[in-house]
Design an enzyme around this catalytic site. Structure first.
Site, short mmCIF file in Angstrom:
data_model
loop_
_atom_site.label_atom_id
_atom_site.label_comp_id
_atom_site.label_asym_id
_atom_site.label_seq_id
_atom_site.Cartn_x
_atom_site.Cartn_y
_atom_site.Cartn_z
N GLU A 119 0.73 -1.19 0.04
CA GLU A 119 -0.01 -0.04 0.17
C GLU A 119 0.90 1.21 -0.07
O GLU A 119 0.51 2.22 -0.91
CB GLU A 119 -0.88 -0.16 1.15
CG GLU A 119 -2.07 -1.00 1.11
CD GLU A 119 -1.34 -2.43 2.08
OE1 GLU A 119 -2.21 -3.05 2.95
OE2 GLU A 119 -0.22 -2.62 2.14
N CYS A 160 -2.55 -3.25 7.44
CA CYS A 160 -2.05 -3.36 8.89
C CYS A 160 -2.46 -2.22 9.62
O CYS A 160 -2.62 -0.87 9.12
CB CYS A 160 -0.66 -3.46 8.74
SG CYS A 160 0.24 -1.86 8.22
N THR A 180 21.07 -36.89 0.32
CA THR A 180 21.25 -36.09 -0.91
C THR A 180 22.31 -35.23 -0.86
O THR A 180 23.10 -35.38 -2.03
CB THR A 180 19.76 -35.40 -0.98
OG1 THR A 180 18.63 -36.42 -1.14
CG2 THR A 180 19.65 -34.22 -2.26
#
Length: 330
Positions: free
Chosen positions: A59, A82, A204
């Site tokens: 905003e 907010c 991995t």
């Protein structure tokens, strides 16, 4: 404007705001990725999205661009503005009140208790009309990591599996590069770019020494934080997660679990996977390494009804299917 046309216009402009919100995904923690579009007389006069690190908010960015044109305009925002001040910037609800738009259209309320309806209340008290719920389902997807942190106290978890048609992730020798083709691998790198954190298991790491970076033009700076699932130490530049249940401590809203079978099985067994990316190559391996081990199912009936197909498409010669975990509302 007729009611039907007004609804269509709201949906259109909220769609634009949602696309802007996606630009910030994976880069805004601890703030949500929000998009904002300001429209006056049918044209965009300001737009913004939450910037890396969480500031400025969408905003604030859009209002700065719109300037005086925001007065009397309509503001479309994907999450409730907010209502709490921060050392990093003013409350967006206050910025909007000062700018004087005629109307604010928001997709979702903010579950943060510091706002949670307070932003809408402040706007209405200033005489600004507030419409909510436009594009709510789409906004919930874009903001799933942030919403999940308040609902479940942990990041949103995506598990990626790249397999052969018969469910293998590697030959019996461990060779796994490459099961899928370049289009599928590019898609997987885009998924990395949209995550705050990426995790692999010790096996991995030992087998592949993965960089876990983002190898797409223009997105090299979007590499997520690297985590290793282990009870031991991690190499420099990596962080340790000792147990899947510990993800609540991670500084992330979006976690991508990328391998291997041990890590994937552990997260599934703990029922911490919210989204499944299944890449399948048109190859058969046979006596290879399986994608999953034991995931803790006690019966075949328990396997049904847990996953909902959300998307499916071809990527070159490969196939991707995206599944969402079916859960009761938090």
């Amino acid at each position: 404007m007729a009611a039907g046309a007004a609804i269509a216009a709201d949906a259109r402009w909220m769609g634009a705001a949602l696309m802007l919100a996606e630009r910030g995904r994976g880069r805004t923690f601890p703030n949500p990725a929000v998009g904002c579009v300001i429209v006056a007389d049918g044209r965009v006069v300001g737009r913004g999205w939450t910037r890396p690190g969480g500031r400025p908010h969408a905003e604030a960015m859009a209002l700065a661009q719109a300037g005086g044109a925001a007065r009397g305009a309509t503001v479309y925002v994907t999450l409730e503005p907010c209502a709490h001040e921060s050392p990093r910037g003013p409350a967006c609800a206050d910025l909007l009140v000062a700018a004087g738009p005629a109307r604010v259209v928001a997709a979702l309320g903010d579950p943060d208790p510091r706002t949670d309806g307070g932003g809408f209340a402040r706007l209405r008290a200033a005489g600004i009309a507030v419409t909510t719920g436009v594009g709510a389902a789409e906004a919930a997807r874009t903001t799933a990591g942030f919403l999940g942190r308040f609902a479940r106290g942990r990041p949103h978890v995506t598990l990626k599996l790249a397999t052969s048609l018969d469910g293998c992730i590697a030959l019996a020798s461990g060779e796994s590069r490459w099961i899928t083709g370049p289009a599928a691998r590019a898609h997987a790198h885009l998924e990395r770019a949209r995550a705050d954190a990426i995790l692999v298991g010790r096996g991995t790491l030992a087998a592949d020494s993965p960089a876990l970076d983002v190898r797409l033009p223009g997105l090299a700076d979007r590499a997520p934080e690297r985590w290793l699932l282990t009870r031991g130490d991690a190499p420099a530049g990596w962080r340790v997660l000792a147990d899947p249940a510990d993800i609540a401590t991670m500084t992330a809203d979006w976690l991508l679990v990328e391998g291997g079978a041990g890590a994937a099985s552990a997260f599934l067994a703990a029922d911490l996977v919210d989204r499944l990316l299944l890449y399948r190559a048109p190859v058969l391996i046979g006596a290879g390494r399986r994608a999953l081990g034991d995931i803790g199912l006690g019966s075949l009936a328990a396997a049904h009804g847990r996953w909902r197909l959300d998307d499916a498409r071809t990527l070159g010669s490969d196939r991707i299917e995206v599944y969402e975990r079916v859960r009761e509302p938090a």
